[in-house]
Design an enzyme around this catalytic site. Structure first.
Site, short mmCIF file in Angstrom:
data_model
loop_
_atom_site.label_atom_id
_atom_site.label_comp_id
_atom_site.label_asym_id
_atom_site.label_seq_id
_atom_site.Cartn_x
_atom_site.Cartn_y
_atom_site.Cartn_z
NE ARG A 1 -4.26 -1.45 0.22
CZ ARG A 1 -4.45 -2.52 -0.56
NH1 ARG A 1 -3.53 -2.87 -1.44
NH2 ARG A 1 -5.54 -3.23 -0.47
CD GLU B 1 -3.30 3.37 -5.06
OE1 GLU B 1 -4.31 2.70 -5.35
OE2 GLU B 1 -2.30 2.88 -4.56
CG HIS C 1 -3.73 -0.62 -6.49
ND1 HIS C 1 -4.06 -0.01 -5.30
CD2 HIS C 1 -3.71 -1.95 -6.22
CE1 HIS C 1 -4.24 -0.93 -4.36
NE2 HIS C 1 -4.03 -2.12 -4.91
C1 DGY Z 1 -5.99 -6.13 -2.82
O1 DGY Z 1 -6.60 -7.16 -3.11
O2 DGY Z 1 -5.91 -5.71 -1.66
C2 DGY Z 1 -5.38 -5.39 -3.93
O3 DGY Z 1 -4.40 -4.50 -3.52
C3 DGY Z 1 -6.45 -4.65 -4.68
O4 DGY Z 1 -6.88 -3.59 -3.89
#
Ligand code: DGY
Length: 327
Positions: free
Chosen positions: A237, A266, A285
């Protein structure tokens, strides 16, 4: 009578059919577009919610007194206040496992792209600037045989270690809550403190979930420990890294580069200094974003939701307390 679920993620026809066998479904396309007005209007009747990428805060949850389950189409649950869901008796389910290999593939794509300058050099060809054999100014650095440092040795961390150890002959170091003897045996991996890993690794890969403990885990002090030739990879993250400190480390050449799939905010602002740095590979992402994996995640979320609505304990229950509280 069938229960009512609100979807804010489009499902394939097959999954929609699977869900509708158990529930009445309302689909809300792009719920952020009208400041959540359509979602807010649908919440009072909802027993289930299914979607991703939305912070379901207390003001939204207050509108959903009948809510039994939230099925997030993600493994990460940092958009949710788990204690609040426990108090409200709402079960939260996520989609682990099915995205592990694909997300590790993305991690390796970023390792390769950043070390070998794939995006920068491909753009040079595309823009017609490849006029002669490339020289040292355009060389990258090797990946095979370099030291892979993994912060967070969960499922995705292990899948990265597998690729590095067996595919690229990389010595593997890792840092996590506790040492994992099985991982060490399988990948000949070495446990390190965070500081030692930062000092020793050529690639520092972040795979930790975002929690109060991991927010800002990598800041100026930690970046200062990294080797000048090292590369930071973030598939966790954005907020795990202090983005401003990272920008400064990249601008000053403190570290060689960064491969980033996630950002503090984002989508990434088009004027972000990160986008002006040649030593950065930035992706949107897309860790789990393949047709196969996104369908598998959606199927997993649908099955989780159906289980709760049927009164059965779902496979991927994040908050057992929330589930118990509603019984
Ligand atoms: C997750 O599955 O957490 C990915 O990062 C998509 O948000």
């Amino acid at each position: 009578m069938k229960k009512h679920v609100v979807l804010y993620k489009q499902l394939s026809p097959a999954l929609m059919e699977r869900l509708q066998a158990h529930a009445e479904a309302t689909f809300i396309d792009d719920p952020k577009r009208d400041d959540f007005a359509r979602l807010r209007a649908a919440l009072p009747d909802a027993q289930g919610l299914l979607g991703a990428s939305i912070k379901l805060d207390a003001t939204l949850l207050d509108l959903a007194p009948q809510l039994e389950a939230i099925a997030t189409v993600s493994v990460g649950v940092d958009n949710y206040d788990i204690e609040d869901l426990d108090r409200r008796g709402i079960a939260l389910c996520n989609t682990p496992d099915v995205l592990t290999e694909t997300t590790a593939d993305t991690g390796f794509a970023l390792i390769m792209a950043t070390a070998r300058r794939v995006v920068e050099l491909a753009n040079m060809v595309r823009s017609g600037d490849w006029k002669q054999n490339i020289g040292a100014a355009h060389f990258g650095s090797d990946v095979h045989g370099k030291t892979l440092g993994i912060i967070g040795m969960g499922r995705i961390g292990e899948a990265l270690a597998q690729r590095g150890h067996f595919g690229f002959g990389m010595p593997v170091l890792y840092h996590s809550h506790s040492a994992k003897p099985a991982v060490e045996a399988r990948f000949n991996a070495g446990y390190r403190s965070l500081e030692a890993l930062l000092r020793e690794a050529d690639f520092v890969c972040l795979t930790v979930p975002l929690t109060a403990e991991t927010e800002g885990l990598i800041g100026k002090e930690q970046l200062a420990l990294m080797r000048p030739q090292s590369i930071l990879i973030n598939i966790a993250r954005g907020k795990v890294v202090d983005e401003q400190a990272l920008i400064e480390a990249l601008q000053s050449g403190r570290i060689r580069g960064a491969g980033l799939d996630v950002f503090e905010r984002e989508p990434l602002a088009t004027d972000s200094p990160l986008l002006r740095l040649k030593n950065v590979v930035a992706t949107p992402h897309m860790g789990s974003a393949t047709h196969e994996t996104r369908e598998a995640m959606a199927r997993c979320a649908v099955d989780n939701l159906i289980s709760v609505l049927k009164g059965e304990r779902p496979t991927n229950l994040v908050n057992p307390k929330g589930w118990e509280a509603q019984r």
